[in-house]
Write an enzyme that holds these catalytic residues in place. Structure first.
Site, PDB file in Angstrom:
ATOM      1  N   LYS A  32       0.845  -1.191   0.000  1.00 42.48           N
ATOM      2  CA  LYS A  32       0.000   0.000   0.000  1.00 42.48           C
ATOM      3  C   LYS A  32       0.878   1.239   0.000  1.00 42.48           C
ATOM      4  O   LYS A  32       1.742   1.410   0.874  1.00 42.48           O
ATOM      5  CB  LYS A  32      -0.923   0.033   1.217  1.00 42.48           C
ATOM      6  CG  LYS A  32      -1.819   1.269   1.263  1.00 42.48           C
ATOM      7  CD  LYS A  32      -2.727   1.281   2.468  1.00 42.48           C
ATOM      8  CE  LYS A  32      -2.058   1.814   3.714  1.00 42.48           C
ATOM      9  NZ  LYS A  32      -1.838   3.290   3.677  1.00 42.48           N
ATOM     10  N   ASP A  59      -3.435   4.316  -1.983  1.00 40.72           N
ATOM     11  CA  ASP A  59      -4.403   4.696  -0.951  1.00 40.72           C
ATOM     12  C   ASP A  59      -4.407   6.219  -0.783  1.00 40.72           C
ATOM     13  O   ASP A  59      -3.793   6.755   0.135  1.00 40.72           O
ATOM     14  CB  ASP A  59      -4.013   4.000   0.353  1.00 40.72           C
ATOM     15  CG  ASP A  59      -4.902   4.360   1.521  1.00 40.72           C
ATOM     16  OD1 ASP A  59      -6.076   4.694   1.295  1.00 40.72           O
ATOM     17  OD2 ASP A  59      -4.410   4.313   2.670  1.00 40.72           O
ATOM     18  N   LYS A  61      -7.526   8.048  -1.056  1.00 43.50           N
ATOM     19  CA  LYS A  61      -8.831   8.402  -0.471  1.00 43.50           C
ATOM     20  C   LYS A  61      -9.411   9.677  -1.077  1.00 43.50           C
ATOM     21  O   LYS A  61      -9.740  10.628  -0.358  1.00 43.50           O
ATOM     22  CB  LYS A  61      -8.712   8.543   1.045  1.00 43.50           C
ATOM     23  CG  LYS A  61      -8.211   7.306   1.787  1.00 43.50           C
ATOM     24  CD  LYS A  61      -8.195   7.571   3.286  1.00 43.50           C
ATOM     25  CE  LYS A  61      -7.678   6.387   4.072  1.00 43.50           C
ATOM     26  NZ  LYS A  61      -6.219   6.203   3.940  1.00 43.50           N
ATOM     27  N   ASP A  64     -13.969  14.693  -3.260  1.00 38.40           N
ATOM     28  CA  ASP A  64     -14.148  16.035  -3.796  1.00 38.40           C
ATOM     29  C   ASP A  64     -15.419  16.034  -4.643  1.00 38.40           C
ATOM     30  O   ASP A  64     -16.145  15.041  -4.668  1.00 38.40           O
ATOM     31  CB  ASP A  64     -12.915  16.449  -4.618  1.00 38.40           C
ATOM     32  CG  ASP A  64     -12.648  17.949  -4.559  1.00 38.40           C
ATOM     33  OD1 ASP A  64     -13.596  18.723  -4.811  1.00 38.40           O
ATOM     34  OD2 ASP A  64     -11.505  18.343  -4.276  1.00 38.40           O
ATOM     35  N   THR A 119     -10.843   3.322  10.613  1.00 37.19           N
ATOM     36  CA  THR A 119     -10.769   2.449  11.789  1.00 37.19           C
ATOM     37  C   THR A 119     -10.287   3.187  13.033  1.00 37.19           C
ATOM     38  O   THR A 119     -10.268   2.617  14.121  1.00 37.19           O
ATOM     39  CB  THR A 119      -9.869   1.229  11.506  1.00 37.19           C
ATOM     40  OG1 THR A 119      -8.630   1.669  10.948  1.00 37.19           O
ATOM     41  CG2 THR A 119     -10.545   0.267  10.556  1.00 37.19           C
ATOM     42  N   ARG A 211       2.456  -0.889  10.897  1.00 31.71           N
ATOM     43  CA  ARG A 211       3.473  -0.889  11.939  1.00 31.71           C
ATOM     44  C   ARG A 211       3.790  -2.249  12.542  1.00 31.71           C
ATOM     45  O   ARG A 211       4.963  -2.497  12.878  1.00 31.71           O
ATOM     46  CB  ARG A 211       3.065   0.111  13.035  1.00 31.71           C
ATOM     47  CG  ARG A 211       3.260   1.550  12.605  1.00 31.71           C
ATOM     48  CD  ARG A 211       2.496   2.536  13.471  1.00 31.71           C
ATOM     49  NE  ARG A 211       1.069   2.514  13.178  1.00 31.71           N
ATOM     50  CZ  ARG A 211       0.184   3.349  13.721  1.00 31.71           C
ATOM     51  NH1 ARG A 211       0.580   4.247  14.597  1.00 31.71           N
ATOM     52  NH2 ARG A 211      -1.095   3.280  13.389  1.00 31.71           N
TER      53      ARG A 211
END
Length: 232
Positions: A32, A59, A61, A64, A119, A211
Site C-alpha cells: 500500500k 491509498d 482516499k 471532492d 478504523t 506498523r
C-alpha cells in the site's frame, strides 16, 4: 479472489521504502502506498515499486466534487496500480464519477473501493465530531450499499464489519480491512481492531498491516507470521 496481506509502506521517502522492500528476497508482498509516500515522491515511486514486481494499492482516499474526482482518477488510471480508493462519504454520484474516470479506453481499470468509516473512528467521535448519530455499524453498511450501487468493487472497513458487509452486498464484494494487530500488540491510533486470524474468521478479503510489520525487529518474519495467520 484469494486473500492477501497488504503491507502499508507508510514511509517518509523513497530510500526508506525501497530499503524496506529490499528485505524481502523471496516474497513480493502486496504494497500500500499512502499519502505520505506518494506526496513525498510522486508517481515515480509507484512505477519503481511496480517495476520490482509488487502489486500496489494506491491509498489516496479521493473526496471532492464528482468532476474533480473523475479527472483525478483519469490521471491515476495511467499508473500501473492494482487498487485505489475514494471516500464513500463523497456520495454515490462522486463514486460513479470516480469509476468513469478510472476506466481506460479499452475498458480495463484497477479495482476501486470506498472508505466507509476510518478504523480510528469510534461511535463517540462519529457523533461528536461528525454529527452522525446512527450506530456506527449501520453507517458502515449504508456506505457499503452506496458503494455497491455506484458499481465499485468493495469497501475499506474494519475487520469487525467484514462479515456483515458480505451478507448484505455479496461474497464477491471485497472487504479491505486495516486495523489489524497481532495479539497483545499496541493498537496505536486504531479504535476497531482484530488479529489476522480473527480477520480471516470474520471474512476479510484483504488485510492492511503497517506498523506491526514495518516496525518489527524482523519485518520479514512478522510478514510471514501475518500471512500464516490470515491465509494459512
Amino acid at each position: 479472489m484469494g486473500k492477501d496481506v497488504i503491507i502499508a509502506c507508510d514511509f517518509a521517502g523513497k530510500r526508506e521504502a525501497l530499503e524496506f522492500l529490499d528485505l524481502f528476497t523471496e516474497e513480493k508482498p502486496y504494497v500500500k502506498i499512502g499519502m505520505e509516500l506518494f506526496y513525498a515522491e510522486g508517481p515515480e515511486i509507484v512505477r519503481e515499486i511496480k517495476k520490482r514486481g509488487h502489486k500496489i494499492f494506491l491509498d489516496l482516499k479521493l473526496h471532492d466534487i464528482p468532476n474533480t474526482v473523475m479527472k483525478a482518477m483519469s490521471v491515476l488510471s495511467n499508473l500501473d496500480i492494482d487498487m485505489c480508493n475514494v471516500h464513500a462519504g463523497g456520495t454515490v454520484a462522486m463514486m460513479e464519477a470516480a469509476l468513469r474516470g478510472l476506466t481506460r479506453a479499452d475498458g480495463t481499470r484497477p479495482l476501486l473501493i470506498a472508505v466507509t468509516q476510518l478504523t480510528s473512528t469510534d461511535q463517540g467521535r462519529m457523533e461528536k465530531d461528525l454529527l452522525i448519530e446512527k450506530p456506527l455499524e449501520e453507517v458502515v453498511m449504508h456506505y457499503a450499499k452506496n458503494a455497491k450501487a455506484a458499481g465499485l468493487d468493495g469497501v475499506v472497513c474494519s475487520p469487525l464489519e467484514s462479515g456483515k458487509v458480505h451478507e448484505m452486498c455479496g461474497r464477491g464484494f471485497l472487504t479491505v480491512t486495516p486495523g489489524v494487530r497481532f495479539a497483545g500488540g499496541d493498537t496505536g491510533d486504531q479504535a476497531r481492531v482484530t488479529t489476522p486470524k480473527q480477520a480471516k474468521e470474520i471474512g476479510s478479503d484483504y488485510i492492511v498491516v503497517g506498523r506491526p510489520i514495518t516496525g518489527a525487529e524482523d519485518p520479514v518474519a512478522a510478514y510471514r507470521r501475518c500471512t500464516a495467520e490470515f491465509i494459512g
